[in-house]
Design a protein around this motif. Structure first.
Motif: not given
Length: 145
Positions: A2-9, A35-37, A39-47
């Motif tokens: 399954i693929q999710y689009t994720l977003t960081c803080e 986050c690969p950009i 390195n934040s570890s505060k990650i959520e699923k994006a719409l």
């Protein structure tokens, strides 16, 4: 998979693949997603929405991609291409009438069947608000050549 689009803080958006939805939940609970950009570890699923550009006027689009040299890239693209071909072969193309047709199917105004097409950002938001299930088709690099 399954693929999710994720977003960081910091609002960086990136895609990630998981074995299943539970694998995402487990990794998120353990705090091991980063986050690969930045390195934040505060990650959520994006719409997520089908065939919608996330680029804002005047803002550079930030994407994370699998490099052409990655050893599994060809296999992943082949699997995605096969999946997309299977999904579209068994569905009706409804073009820009996607939201209208999805709504008719959802409310039993027409026969239930697989459909695919395009929708505007507002149409996608409205479908989500109405609780109508849909998913984006993979956008493959060779489709833009």
């Amino acid at each position: 998979m399954i693929q999710y689009t994720l977003t960081c803080e910091a609002s960086h958006r990136f895609d990630a693949w998981f074995r299943n939805a539970q694998a995402y939940d487990d990794q998120a609970a353990r705090g091991i997603l980063t986050c690969p950009i930045c390195n934040s570890s505060k990650i959520e699923k994006a719409l997520m929405a089908p065939a919608i550009s996330t680029k804002r006027e005047g803002a550079p689009e930030k994407q994370v991609a699998l490099s052409a040299g990655h050893p599994e890239r060809a296999q992943l693209l082949a699997a995605m291409r096969t999946l997309k071909q299977k999904l579209t072969a068994d569905a009706d193309y409804v073009g820009d009438k996607f939201a209208e047709e999805a709504r008719k199917i959802h409310f039993n105004e027409t026969e239930e069947r697989g459909i695919y097409g395009e929708a505007t950002r507002d149409e996608v938001a409205s479908l989500i608000d109405d609780g109508i299930d849909f998913m984006p088709l993979p956008d493959l690099p060779d489709e833009h050549n």
